[in-house]
Design an enzyme around this catalytic site. Sequence first.
Site, short mmCIF file in Angstrom:
data_model
loop_
_atom_site.label_atom_id
_atom_site.label_comp_id
_atom_site.label_asym_id
_atom_site.label_seq_id
_atom_site.Cartn_x
_atom_site.Cartn_y
_atom_site.Cartn_z
N SER A 9 38.86 46.16 31.01
CA SER A 9 38.15 45.58 29.86
C SER A 9 37.74 46.70 28.92
CB SER A 9 36.90 44.83 30.33
OG SER A 9 36.09 44.50 29.21
N TYR B 121 29.11 44.96 34.85
CA TYR B 121 30.51 44.57 34.63
C TYR B 121 31.30 45.73 34.02
CZ TYR B 121 34.43 42.27 32.19
OH TYR B 121 35.68 41.93 31.71
P1 NAP Z 1 38.60 33.33 33.29
O1 NAP Z 1 39.14 32.42 32.24
O2 NAP Z 1 37.18 33.17 33.72
O3 NAP Z 1 39.56 33.24 34.57
C1 NAP Z 1 39.24 33.99 35.71
C2 NAP Z 1 40.28 33.79 36.78
O4 NAP Z 1 39.94 34.62 37.91
C3 NAP Z 1 40.34 32.37 37.30
O5 NAP Z 1 41.67 32.08 37.63
C4 NAP Z 1 39.48 32.42 38.56
O6 NAP Z 1 39.84 31.45 39.54
C5 NAP Z 1 39.83 33.82 39.07
N1 NAP Z 1 38.84 34.39 39.96
C6 NAP Z 1 37.51 34.56 39.75
N2 NAP Z 1 36.94 35.12 40.83
C7 NAP Z 1 37.91 35.30 41.74
C8 NAP Z 1 37.94 35.80 43.07
N3 NAP Z 1 36.86 36.24 43.70
N4 NAP Z 1 39.15 35.83 43.71
C9 NAP Z 1 40.26 35.38 43.10
N5 NAP Z 1 40.29 34.86 41.85
C10 NAP Z 1 39.13 34.83 41.20
O7 NAP Z 1 38.74 34.86 32.85
P2 NAP Z 1 39.66 35.59 31.74
O8 NAP Z 1 38.89 35.68 30.49
O9 NAP Z 1 41.03 35.00 31.73
O10 NAP Z 1 39.68 37.07 32.35
C11 NAP Z 1 40.74 37.55 33.15
C12 NAP Z 1 40.52 39.05 33.33
O11 NAP Z 1 40.45 39.67 32.04
C13 NAP Z 1 39.23 39.41 34.06
O12 NAP Z 1 39.45 40.51 34.91
C14 NAP Z 1 38.29 39.81 32.93
O13 NAP Z 1 37.30 40.72 33.36
C15 NAP Z 1 39.27 40.45 31.98
N6 NAP Z 1 38.78 40.50 30.58
C16 NAP Z 1 38.53 39.37 29.88
C17 NAP Z 1 38.07 39.46 28.59
C18 NAP Z 1 37.76 38.25 27.74
O14 NAP Z 1 37.14 38.42 26.67
N7 NAP Z 1 38.15 37.05 28.14
C19 NAP Z 1 37.84 40.72 28.01
C20 NAP Z 1 38.10 41.85 28.77
C21 NAP Z 1 38.57 41.72 30.06
P3 NAP Z 1 39.14 29.97 39.57
O15 NAP Z 1 39.73 29.21 38.40
O16 NAP Z 1 39.55 29.40 40.88
O17 NAP Z 1 37.67 30.19 39.42
#
Ligand code: NAP
Length: 253
Positions: free
Chosen positions: A148, A162
């Site tokens: 991130s 985080y």
């Molecule tokens: P999201 O929409 O909240 O999706 C998170 C995913 O991770 C879901 O599939 C969830 O499964 C799964 N997950 C959560 N905890 C888990 C665990 N303990 N074991 C296995 N799977 C788990 O998040 P996103 O925004 O797509 O983010 C994806 C990645 O990008 C993350 O690493 C996040 O830190 C990073 N990121 C996101 C952003 C942003 O602005 N969105 C920015 C920077 C970095 P369930 O559906 O079963 O809960």
Amino acid sequence: MTSPSSAPVALITGGSRGIGAETARQLAAAGWQVGLTYVSDRAAAEAVVNALRATGSNAVAVQADVARAEEVSAAFDAVEQALGPVRGVVGNAGIVAKAGDLADTTPERLARMVEVNVLGSLLVARESARRLSTRHGGSGGSVVLVSSGASRRGSPHEWVDYAATKGAVDTLTIGLSKELAAEGVRVNCVRPGLIDTEIHAASGIPDRIQKWEKVVPMQRAGTAAEVAAAIVWLLGDASPYTTGAILDVGGGV
Ligand code: NAP
């Protein structure tokens, strides 16, 4: 149901929603078979898999908490059994929590943040090394970890914890890429900026995207598809000499 295929197999952690689900769609469109994991939302994971199958791609969903070594290993086994040997791994699963100052967090929250984002990334990277590395009898491949932009900003008054866990993901990328460079495995990292997914709901700030997009040089949040495109490029054969890279996808932040 799946049928035998010579298409390469990718495993994506956290593929039920957001960036992971979009990566699954784009990888399938690029000719990969896709195994995706989820931790709690089985219906969402199955909906992604059914959509991929409807377009003729092989795909499976496996429940696995990335913070549990035995579940990570079992997920690799399940995907390999259904689709064949894994060639690409996307370590995408990650969590945030309620926005606030570090002083106001609980030890339990900190432990879970580290468990999922740091230990989870390490376990997925470790399992990838053991399965893909030619030194361990594998056929080589590629790993993309999702960090991130918070690792550079530090995210004060929101989630310093985080941000610190994502700093660990950056460092993991640097070290593991060097360990595996001569063993047929590339390891890279994508560092998304402000991306419009469901993850922001956990912050407790209803308009978090609107609040922060003004400070993005491009003046808008990114989409999961824009991050997935970078992941797909790094995972596949289009980037054969790229390893140890940390690619910012953040609209200029
Ligand atoms: P999201 O929409 O909240 O999706 C998170 C995913 O991770 C879901 O599939 C969830 O499964 C799964 N997950 C959560 N905890 C888990 C665990 N303990 N074991 C296995 N799977 C788990 O998040 P996103 O925004 O797509 O983010 C994806 C990645 O990008 C993350 O690493 C996040 O830190 C990073 N990121 C996101 C952003 C942003 O602005 N969105 C920015 C920077 C970095 P369930 O559906 O079963 O809960």
